[in-house]
Design a protein around this motif. Structure first.
Motif, PDB file in Angstrom:
ATOM      1  N   SER A   1       0.863  -1.178   0.000  1.00 51.58           N
ATOM      2  CA  SER A   1       0.000   0.000   0.000  1.00 51.58           C
ATOM      3  C   SER A   1       0.902   1.231   0.000  1.00 51.58           C
ATOM      4  O   SER A   1       1.444   1.615   1.046  1.00 51.58           O
ATOM      5  CB  SER A   1      -0.929  -0.007   1.221  1.00 51.58           C
ATOM      6  N   LEU A   2       1.079   1.827  -1.177  1.00 52.73           N
ATOM      7  CA  LEU A   2       2.050   2.905  -1.350  1.00 52.73           C
ATOM      8  C   LEU A   2       1.367   4.157  -1.886  1.00 52.73           C
ATOM      9  O   LEU A   2       0.340   4.086  -2.567  1.00 52.73           O
ATOM     10  CB  LEU A   2       3.161   2.473  -2.309  1.00 52.73           C
ATOM     11  N   THR A   3       1.992   5.313  -1.603  1.00 50.85           N
ATOM     12  CA  THR A   3       1.506   6.601  -2.087  1.00 50.85           C
ATOM     13  C   THR A   3       2.667   7.359  -2.712  1.00 50.85           C
ATOM     14  O   THR A   3       3.615   7.741  -2.019  1.00 50.85           O
ATOM     15  CB  THR A   3       0.904   7.429  -0.939  1.00 50.85           C
ATOM     16  N   PRO A   4       2.634   7.611  -4.025  1.00 46.93           N
ATOM     17  CA  PRO A   4       3.723   8.363  -4.668  1.00 46.93           C
ATOM     18  C   PRO A   4       3.441   9.861  -4.638  1.00 46.93           C
ATOM     19  O   PRO A   4       2.282  10.297  -4.738  1.00 46.93           O
ATOM     20  CB  PRO A   4       3.701   7.826  -6.101  1.00 46.93           C
ATOM     21  N   SER A   5       4.507  10.650  -4.520  1.00 49.79           N
ATOM     22  CA  SER A   5       4.352  12.100  -4.588  1.00 49.79           C
ATOM     23  C   SER A   5       4.165  12.568  -6.024  1.00 49.79           C
ATOM     24  O   SER A   5       3.611  13.640  -6.259  1.00 49.79           O
ATOM     25  CB  SER A   5       5.574  12.780  -3.970  1.00 49.79           C
ATOM     26  N   GLN A   6       4.604  11.772  -6.976  1.00 54.31           N
ATOM     27  CA  GLN A   6       4.358  12.046  -8.390  1.00 54.31           C
ATOM     28  C   GLN A   6       4.478  10.748  -9.166  1.00 54.31           C
ATOM     29  O   GLN A   6       5.106   9.790  -8.728  1.00 54.31           O
ATOM     30  CB  GLN A   6       5.331  13.091  -8.942  1.00 54.31           C
ATOM     31  N   GLY A   7       3.866  10.715 -10.326  1.00 51.46           N
ATOM     32  CA  GLY A   7       3.906   9.518 -11.153  1.00 51.46           C
ATOM     33  C   GLY A   7       2.905   8.472 -10.711  1.00 51.46           C
ATOM     34  O   GLY A   7       2.039   8.703  -9.872  1.00 51.46           O
ATOM     35  N   THR A   8       3.021   7.289 -11.302  1.00 48.40           N
ATOM     36  CA  THR A   8       2.136   6.167 -11.009  1.00 48.40           C
ATOM     37  C   THR A   8       2.970   4.937 -10.671  1.00 48.40           C
ATOM     38  O   THR A   8       4.109   4.796 -11.138  1.00 48.40           O
ATOM     39  CB  THR A   8       1.221   5.849 -12.203  1.00 48.40           C
ATOM     40  N   HIS A   9       2.388   4.040  -9.869  1.00 44.07           N
ATOM     41  CA  HIS A   9       3.099   2.826  -9.487  1.00 44.07           C
ATOM     42  C   HIS A   9       2.176   1.621  -9.625  1.00 44.07           C
ATOM     43  O   HIS A   9       0.950   1.744  -9.543  1.00 44.07           O
ATOM     44  CB  HIS A   9       3.623   2.921  -8.049  1.00 44.07           C
TER      45      HIS A   9
END
Length: 436
Positions: free
Chosen positions: A322-330
């Protein structure tokens, strides 16, 4: 020299075979399949496999194994280099080298292989010569061949095949004369837990795309030729002049070709232009883990880092992330355990980061080591080794050469196909726990 060639896909199926001296049974590939089963990954299959009566030499590119069968004593690197040339030729002919494309153009593939080897020995390996012998497939040519029953085989022997410059055809004419030179560099580096480079070496190549009229005689010089070690040249380069003056003098082939490959030793200062801060932790008495990674620029000389892609092969015990990126997509694939983060362009004012938690299987022990992190990127107009080309004007045409410089960088891992722009890759930036 080479008796047979087998093309094997990732599933272990032989989808194409070609024999020259004598037909070799497919059962000889059983030794290769055994080695493939023992290898953890396709890239780890031994390139040389000895059998009681044969020797198998293979390369793995584009998810295809190219396996050559030999019976006599042959320098292994000679055969491996030829296999790479076969792959490059297929890619030049069909745009991409894949199982589907090879099956769709199987007739042309057999015709090209027949011209590249004569009784098992290399004969014609230059792309421009092969294209005169065997015409590349096109939609129009395919329709004409179907209606008329003709083939892609040329009617005449290539003019360059009988000259002292067999790599270049005669009578070449272009409206716009231009030449491109791409400097592509690969860094093999080991980074410690503080982010400092322990050791780094550069493997580089110079790829050229020359479209010039007539028989041009080109000259290239380097600002710092002493950086280059273990230089390997295309046959067109005059080696004596390089030895005496450190100048490249050559009559180039027509079209795309690799001019030279070189090595820059670790004794020279190598600065990696990006850094990775990471915090990957697993708890002993919990099914949760912490994952945090930040990417930033370092010593880029004001250049912008673009096309950043971060991938990481997670341990088998990781169920989900369960991750949250500051920019972009994962994307995290729970089957292959591969985490991919498409960052894009790095803004030095706001560094991209990826933070979150990991869910582990209940009852499993803590992984022995943290996963490796692969970082791919590209930087316009930057050569990490500091190598600089100085092209000379062409007197016959009275126009200067257009030169584009680029670099390809990575740690641990082969480069993909180069682009005509600055490419950069840093792969497997090792986390601190591996060295602690």
């Amino acid at each position: 020299m080479i008796h047979s060639l087998f093309l094997i896909n990732a599933a272990g199926d032989i989808f194409l075979e070609k024999h020259w001296k004598s037909a070799v049974s497919r059962s000889v590939c059983d030794y290769f399949f055994e080695a493939q089963e023992r290898a953890s990954e396709a890239e780890n299959v031994p390139p040389v496999i000895a059998t009681p009566h044969h020797c198998l030499l293979s390369v793995y590119r584009h998810k295809i194994f190219f396996v050559a069968v030999i019976q006599s004593e042959v320098p292994p690197l000679f055969v491996i280099e030829f296999l790479h040339r076969v792959v490059d030729t297929f890619q030049d002919y069909f745009g991409v080298c894949s199982e589907v494309m090879i099956k769709d153009n199987v007739v042309v593939v057999y015709e090209v292989l027949e011209e590249m080897l004569d009784n098992g020995f290399p004969l014609a390996t230059e792309s421009n010569i092969l294209k005169e012998l065997i015409k590349p497939p096109t939609i129009l040519r395919t329709v004409v061949n179907t209606i008329t029953g003709s083939t892609n085989v040329g009617d005449q022997l290539p003019t360059g095949q009988l000259s002292v410059v067999p790599w270049r055809r005669t009578g070449v004419k272009y409206t716009n004369n231009e030449a491109y030179f791409d400097v592509i560099e690969e860094i093999d580096a080991i980074i410690d837990k503080s982010g400092s480079t322990i050791t780094a070496e550069i493997q580089g190549v110079i790829d050229a795309c020359v479209k010039l009229t007539g028989m041009p005689d080109l000259t290239l010089s380097f600002m710092n030729p002493r950086l280059l070690d273990d230089v390997s040249f295309h046959p067109c380069v005059r080696f004596k002049r390089w030895e005496s003056e450190r100048i490249l003098s050559f009559i180039p082939p027509d079209g795309n070709f690799r001019l030279l490959s070189y090595h820059v030793s670790a004794q020279n200062l190598v600065a990696i232009p990006v850094y990775v801060k990471h915090n990957i932790s697993f708890r002993d008495s919990s099914s949760l883990g912490r994952f945090e990674i930040t990417v930033g620029p370092k010593q880029t000389m004001g250049k912008t880092i673009e096309g950043v892609m971060v991938t990481s092969q997670m341990p088998k015990g990781v169920l989900n992330m369960s991750l949250t990126p500051s920019q972009g997509t994962h994307i995290f694939d729970p089957v292959t355990k591969l985490l991919s983060w498409d960052v894009g362009k790095i803004n030095p004012q706001k560094l991209p980061s990826l933070k979150g938690s990991m869910n582990l299987q209940a009852g499993t022990s803590k992984p022995d080591e943290n996963p490796t992190i692969n970082l791919q990127f590209k930087i316009q107009q930057l050569a990490i080794s500091g190598m600089s080309l100085r092209p000379q004007p062409i007197p016959q045409l009275m126009i200067p050469i257009r030169c584009i410089r680029s670099s390809f960088m990575q740690t641990r891992g082969p480069p993909e196909s180069p682009c005509r722009e600055v490419l950069g890759v840093v792969r497997e930036v090792l986390p601190s726990t591996i060295f602690s």
